[in-house]
Design a protein around this motif. Sequence first.
Motif, PDB file in Angstrom:
ATOM      1  N   GLN A   1       0.823  -1.207   0.000  1.00 28.75           N
ATOM      2  CA  GLN A   1       0.000   0.000   0.000  1.00 28.75           C
ATOM      3  C   GLN A   1       0.858   1.258   0.000  1.00 28.75           C
ATOM      4  O   GLN A   1       0.535   2.245  -0.675  1.00 28.75           O
ATOM      5  CB  GLN A   1      -0.949  -0.005   1.206  1.00 28.75           C
ATOM      6  N   SER A   2       1.949   1.248   0.749  1.00 27.62           N
ATOM      7  CA  SER A   2       2.846   2.398   0.780  1.00 27.62           C
ATOM      8  C   SER A   2       3.474   2.644  -0.585  1.00 27.62           C
ATOM      9  O   SER A   2       3.556   3.785  -1.057  1.00 27.62           O
ATOM     10  CB  SER A   2       3.935   2.175   1.837  1.00 27.62           C
ATOM     11  N   VAL A   3       3.911   1.573  -1.225  1.00 25.85           N
ATOM     12  CA  VAL A   3       4.501   1.693  -2.562  1.00 25.85           C
ATOM     13  C   VAL A   3       3.476   2.250  -3.550  1.00 25.85           C
ATOM     14  O   VAL A   3       3.766   3.161  -4.333  1.00 25.85           O
ATOM     15  CB  VAL A   3       5.019   0.323  -3.046  1.00 25.85           C
ATOM     16  N   MET A   4       2.258   1.735  -3.497  1.00 26.46           N
ATOM     17  CA  MET A   4       1.243   2.149  -4.458  1.00 26.46           C
ATOM     18  C   MET A   4       0.785   3.587  -4.230  1.00 26.46           C
ATOM     19  O   MET A   4       0.361   4.256  -5.175  1.00 26.46           O
ATOM     20  CB  MET A   4       0.051   1.197  -4.410  1.00 26.46           C
ATOM     21  N   ARG A   5       0.855   4.080  -3.002  1.00 24.34           N
ATOM     22  CA  ARG A   5       0.522   5.495  -2.784  1.00 24.34           C
ATOM     23  C   ARG A   5       1.501   6.394  -3.535  1.00 24.34           C
ATOM     24  O   ARG A   5       1.103   7.393  -4.155  1.00 24.34           O
ATOM     25  CB  ARG A   5       0.529   5.815  -1.285  1.00 24.34           C
ATOM     26  N   SER A   6       2.779   6.048  -3.484  1.00 21.31           N
ATOM     27  CA  SER A   6       3.788   6.837  -4.205  1.00 21.31           C
ATOM     28  C   SER A   6       3.575   6.740  -5.712  1.00 21.31           C
ATOM     29  O   SER A   6       3.680   7.744  -6.435  1.00 21.31           O
ATOM     30  CB  SER A   6       5.195   6.355  -3.838  1.00 21.31           C
ATOM     31  N   VAL A   7       3.303   5.538  -6.192  1.00 17.51           N
ATOM     32  CA  VAL A   7       3.088   5.334  -7.625  1.00 17.51           C
ATOM     33  C   VAL A   7       1.853   6.104  -8.092  1.00 17.51           C
ATOM     34  O   VAL A   7       1.866   6.760  -9.138  1.00 17.51           O
ATOM     35  CB  VAL A   7       2.939   3.830  -7.931  1.00 17.51           C
ATOM     36  N   ALA A   8       0.776   6.046  -7.309  1.00 12.38           N
ATOM     37  CA  ALA A   8      -0.474   6.709  -7.706  1.00 12.38           C
ATOM     38  C   ALA A   8      -0.306   8.221  -7.807  1.00 12.38           C
ATOM     39  O   ALA A   8      -0.860   8.859  -8.708  1.00 12.38           O
ATOM     40  CB  ALA A   8      -1.577   6.368  -6.705  1.00 12.38           C
ATOM     41  N   ARG A   9       0.455   8.813  -6.893  1.00 15.48           N
ATOM     42  CA  ARG A   9       0.653  10.270  -6.945  1.00 15.48           C
ATOM     43  C   ARG A   9       1.428  10.679  -8.186  1.00 15.48           C
ATOM     44  O   ARG A   9       1.124  11.699  -8.809  1.00 15.48           O
ATOM     45  CB  ARG A   9       1.409  10.734  -5.701  1.00 15.48           C
TER      46      ARG A   9
ATOM     47  N   GLN B   1      -7.842   4.576 -13.055  1.00 13.98           N
ATOM     48  CA  GLN B   1      -7.935   3.646 -11.921  1.00 13.98           C
ATOM     49  C   GLN B   1      -7.053   2.435 -12.166  1.00 13.98           C
ATOM     50  O   GLN B   1      -7.076   1.855 -13.241  1.00 13.98           O
ATOM     51  CB  GLN B   1      -9.375   3.209 -11.697  1.00 13.98           C
ATOM     52  N   ILE B   2      -6.284   2.060 -11.162  1.00 17.14           N
ATOM     53  CA  ILE B   2      -5.467   0.863 -11.213  1.00 17.14           C
ATOM     54  C   ILE B   2      -5.960  -0.103 -10.146  1.00 17.14           C
ATOM     55  O   ILE B   2      -6.133   0.270  -8.990  1.00 17.14           O
ATOM     56  CB  ILE B   2      -3.966   1.190 -11.031  1.00 17.14           C
ATOM     57  N   THR B   3      -6.233  -1.328 -10.558  1.00 15.43           N
ATOM     58  CA  THR B   3      -6.731  -2.373  -9.657  1.00 15.43           C
ATOM     59  C   THR B   3      -5.607  -3.331  -9.341  1.00 15.43           C
ATOM     60  O   THR B   3      -4.916  -3.806 -10.251  1.00 15.43           O
ATOM     61  CB  THR B   3      -7.920  -3.125 -10.275  1.00 15.43           C
ATOM     62  N   VAL B   4      -5.432  -3.617  -8.045  1.00 18.68           N
ATOM     63  CA  VAL B   4      -4.370  -4.508  -7.583  1.00 18.68           C
ATOM     64  C   VAL B   4      -5.020  -5.759  -7.019  1.00 18.68           C
ATOM     65  O   VAL B   4      -5.879  -5.689  -6.148  1.00 18.68           O
ATOM     66  CB  VAL B   4      -3.509  -3.830  -6.501  1.00 18.68           C
TER      67      VAL B   4
END
Length: 383
Positions: free
Chosen positions: A323-331, A378-381
């Motif tokens: 989740q931490s990694v994906m927050r950075s990627v999403a921004r 939107q990206i779905t994981v």
Amino acid sequence: MQAQELLEKYKAGNCTDAEKAIVETWYLKFSKPATELSHDQLEEATDRIWERLPIHDHTEEIPTPVKKSYLWPRIAAAAAVLLVTGIALFIFKSNSPLTDPDLSATANYGAKAPILPGGNKAILTLADGQQITLDEAGNGKLAEQSGITITKTKDGQLVYTVSAAANALKTAMNTIATPKGGQYQINLPDGTKVWLNAASSLRYPTAFSGEEREVSLSGEAYFEVARSIPKKSFKVSTSKQTVEVLGTHFNINAYADEPSTKTTLLEGSVKVKSNAGEDRSMVLKPGQQAALTDRQLLVNYGKEEEAIAWKNGVFKFEDEDLQSVMRSVARWYDLDVVYEGTLPSRQFSGEIDRNSNLSQVLDILSFFKVHFSVNGKQITVRP
């Protein structure tokens, strides 16, 4: 694909970027003499590594294969060492973003076109409410207010120049805000340099008067605070804390969706104080990081490179959850993230170039038994 097959592909110069990252990391991080291991033992070890670190086949080939045969003699030994340590570290760097419009839908995880990385984007809001879209504005003088000239340089910086009469004029408040997928650098009227990460904003006066210099931050920024004569303390206020300095280099990560507000000191000295009613504060030394939550204020060590990696054009993760990694990627790629199913509780460590397009980043992350699909923004994981 077996480990031995991957190593043979690497030797021939036919690996994809993601596959090269795996092999070279084995070598760079874990290489050491392994004369005590036979060839059969090395093969068995690499196969066992591969079983523990699943990989899917990639169809995208490197346009110009680069042979690195000088690494080959020790790669198998490095892979054997990886088996012992049980650590997976991936390093992926690209000289330029991938922009081939003919990439397949599979390579783009369902996206209709490659999703490119962010860039220099921001909106400047002046005291009178006027807004200037900086990535669309031309270089040169943008505005003048209260004896302050605002200029955009050719390398994408915003610079405030104070005239001799500015001190006698009333100061005004400006705000610079970056969107998701944006970043920007600003030089404040006192000479302080600030780098804003994506989805961040900085509110500041057009001239610093009185005994203090104070700005307000939302999101993340790296500061190189200029010393003032006479000495005036420099304060950065966020929703949860206030940081006070004289002249120093530090990074503040104060995103609302992060579990803690992190202040990382590189040079000088800073005082971090919670805005809550309790008396929670600490003075940091270089190399220390203050992590403030609703319940406590902790100090971490050795986080400098990770904290400012974004400023240097890199995602750098040290034992971060998905989740931490994906927050950075999403921004950075201007996306919203949705999770489905029970995700693996793995921790990520490694570096990925922020100039990479999204599919290259997801190629690396998919090695950790997660699947990605992209639909618009939107990206779905999924596991």
